[in-house]
Design a protein around this motif. Structure first.
Motif, mmCIF file in Angstrom:
data_model
loop_
_atom_site.group_PDB
_atom_site.id
_atom_site.type_symbol
_atom_site.label_atom_id
_atom_site.label_comp_id
_atom_site.label_asym_id
_atom_site.label_seq_id
_atom_site.Cartn_x
_atom_site.Cartn_y
_atom_site.Cartn_z
ATOM 1 N N THR A 151 0.814 -1.218 0.000
ATOM 2 C CA THR A 151 0.000 0.000 0.000
ATOM 3 C C THR A 151 0.849 1.271 0.000
ATOM 4 O OG1 THR A 151 -0.155 -0.036 2.425
ATOM 5 C CG2 THR A 151 -1.906 -1.159 1.195
ATOM 6 N N LYS B 15 -11.431 5.565 -11.772
ATOM 7 C CA LYS B 15 -12.448 5.545 -10.719
ATOM 8 C C LYS B 15 -13.608 4.635 -11.108
ATOM 9 C CE LYS B 15 -11.535 10.206 -8.896
ATOM 10 N NZ LYS B 15 -12.066 11.594 -8.792
ATOM 11 N N ASP C 267 -8.111 1.930 -6.809
ATOM 12 C CA ASP C 267 -7.848 2.526 -5.504
ATOM 13 C C ASP C 267 -7.063 3.825 -5.710
ATOM 14 O OD1 ASP C 267 -7.376 3.166 -2.909
ATOM 15 O OD2 ASP C 267 -6.160 1.416 -2.433
ATOM 16 N N GLU D 83 -6.410 6.120 -3.651
ATOM 17 C CA GLU D 83 -5.539 6.454 -2.526
ATOM 18 C C GLU D 83 -4.094 6.109 -2.886
ATOM 19 O OE1 GLU D 83 -4.885 8.076 1.212
ATOM 20 O OE2 GLU D 83 -6.830 7.806 0.255
ATOM 21 N N GLY D 84 -3.242 7.093 -2.885
ATOM 22 C CA GLY D 84 -1.839 6.862 -3.236
ATOM 23 C C GLY D 84 -1.535 7.067 -4.704
ATOM 24 N N ASN E 195 -1.033 9.280 -8.009
ATOM 25 C CA ASN E 195 -0.768 10.609 -8.558
ATOM 26 C C ASN E 195 -0.400 10.395 -10.020
ATOM 27 O OD1 ASN E 195 -0.625 13.410 -8.316
ATOM 28 N ND2 ASN E 195 1.595 13.376 -8.034
ATOM 29 N N THR F 26 0.337 2.598 -5.906
ATOM 30 C CA THR F 26 0.667 1.525 -4.971
ATOM 31 C C THR F 26 0.688 0.186 -5.707
ATOM 32 O OG1 THR F 26 -1.637 1.080 -4.358
ATOM 33 C CG2 THR F 26 -0.457 2.775 -3.085
#
Length: 490
Positions: free
Chosen positions: A99, A366, A371, A373-374, A376, A390
């Motif tokens: 993660t 999306k 995910d 999260e993380g 960019n 990740t």
């Protein structure tokens, strides 16, 4: 020389583990030295191999290799993450730092190329048309204009992915003119492409095109650079001076500009040769040399409020998107990846900028329940060090594609271990033909993500990203192979 006493000690420890372990074995039972020694000694008995197979499952061997790498001098101070994922059970088989957001380098292309294939379809093609306005008289004189109508073909004139060269396209266009009986053009050659309206665009942040104390940047405007002397050179000889800073200019011709000096906080606007203009000017020159006079000039017309009535002479079709994606992933082609990013931006939002492409790709991810999260996502190629993702997000994303109708084409676009593309020199022995993955390389960044065909017939998904390692890239590649090798027996 092999230490035989140490070797016998290793057998004793493993044998002890065999008689006492129920289901798992502590990683302290494993020694890399043992692996090296067992391959060079004539054993007094074949029981050792049987003990190892019985005591250590494939999963345990994967975990042991990962744990061993934590103390490896090449990786112990690196930031790295790893995951092997089962797409059927939707469960993690083995992982480390899965993660943690890491710089993915060119494995970013996995996201870009899949988004393009999903939105456009693998059979999508770009069209470049030759048309004319006006009329042709009895002497073969066209009293009107020739129009080159483009659609943003990223492969135009490159010979990539089976694309025609400029010469082949021009030959086909001249053949079309001959069929129409055109012997002279009393007018202009008009370039009309409303897709990519401008050649100058802001560069993604923190982009490094080639790292050897020289910086290669795509055509565009970049802040913090203002060279005192800008010069144009041809990137063929490779004889670059170490005291100059270089900037990549064009995806169409191999030229770069370099600066002798930085003045800080200024703006450098590179001069890009753009493909439609190059095609049009070369077309005009070839027509004249062939005895077909052109009285007018080459002129761009991005938009036309009152378009002339026109008739098509010839049409050039690009290779399919599937072919272009195959080339992009096999060769890790940065310019094609960036062009695909702009193409999806235009198709979805009507805007050819990198920013629009980023929005489209992110929204698509999306929709795939990626995910975020993380994540960019900065550019389409993975050249920016500001990209982050990740390992677990990469693995789950690749899993989500396996039911798509275009998955076979997507999978086939990935380099194959020991056989093709950027993986041709990895997995030459174990894993040959079983690893299908995208590679990524920047200075002190090495990544690999894709699919494993195991010896038991399973398809597993994995991601392995290493940032800030010590030693050479070849040393990291060997350790990546070592980590993944036992996963082939899962």
């Amino acid at each position: 020389m092999v230490n035989f006493r140490k070797y016998v000690s290793g057998i004793t420890v493993l044998a002890t583990g065999f008689f006492f372990a129920q289901s798992t074995v502590s990683t302290v039972l494993y020694s890399q030295a043992y692996d090296n020694q067992k391959n060079t000694l004539n054993l007094p008995s074949p029981i050792t191999a049987a003990v190892e197979k019985t005591v250590l499952s494939a999963k345990e061997l994967v975990d042991i290799n990962v744990n061993t790498m934590m103390a490896d001098p090449v990786l112990k101070n690196a930031t790295w993450g790893f995951v092997v994922y089962d797409p059927k059970t939707k469960k993690v088989i083995s992982s480390y730092n899965e993660t943690t957001p890491l710089v993915p380098a060119s494995t970013t292309k996995l996201l870009t190329t899949e988004t393009a294939m999903n939105l456009l379809g693998e059979n999508y093609r770009w069209m470049t048309q030759l048309e004319y306005s006006g009329s042709i008289d009895e002497n073969g004189v066209l009293n009107g204009n020739l129009y080159l109508v483009g659609s943003g073909d990223p492969s135009l004139g490159t010979n990539k992915a089976g694309a025609w060269s400029y010469r082949d396209i021009i030959s086909d266009f001249i053949g079309g003119m001959s069929r129409e009986g055109i012997k002279k053009v009393n007018g202009d050659i008009v370039i009309q492409t409303a897709l990519f309206k401008g050649n100058i665009s802001g560069l993604p942040e923190n982009v490094v095109w080639l790292e050897n104390n020289n910086y290669y940047l795509p055509a565009g405007t970049t802040h913090e650079i203002n060279p005192a002397n800008e010069k144009l050179i041809v990137k063929n000889s490779g004889s670059f001076s170490a005291d100059k800073k270089y900037f990549y200019v064009s995806p169409y011709v191999k030229k770069v500009v370099y600066a002798d000096k930085y003045e800080g906080d200024g703006i450098l606007t590179t001069k890009i040769p753009d493909a439609p203009a190059y095609l049009a000017n070369t077309f005009r020159t070839t027509l004249v040399k062939s005895g077909i006079a052109v009285t007018g000039k080459v002129t761009p017309k991005m938009t036309d409020a009152n378009p002339e009535s026109r008739k098509m002479i010839a049409m050039y079709k690009s290779p399919t998107l599937g072919d272009i994606i195959y080339y992009t992933n096999q060769h890790s082609d940065n310019s094609l990846a960036e062009a695909l990013l702009k193409t999806v931006g235009f198709q979805k939002l009507g805007d050819q900028t990198t920013e629009s492409g980023r929005i489209v790709v992110t929204e698509h991810l999306k929709d795939r329940n990626f995910d975020i999260e993380g994540l960019n996502y900065i550019d389409g190629s993975g050249l920016s060090r500001s990209n982050h993702v990740t390992p677990i997000a990469q693995a789950k994303f690749l899993t989500s594609l396996m039911d798509e109708k275009y998955f076979k084409t997507y999978l086939n676009s990935l380099p194959v271990g020991g056989q093709s593309g950027t993986l041709k020199r990895m997995f030459i022995g174990t894993g040959n033909g079983q690893v299908f993955a995208k590679t990524g390389t920047l200075n002190k960044v090495k990544t690999l993500a894709g699919y494993l065909k195991t010896n038991t017939g399973k398809t597993l998904v994995f991601s392995l990203m290493v940032n800030n390692y010590a030693g050479s890239v070849d040393m990291v590649k060997k350790r990546m192979e070592r980590i993944l090798e036992p996963a082939l027996d899962l």
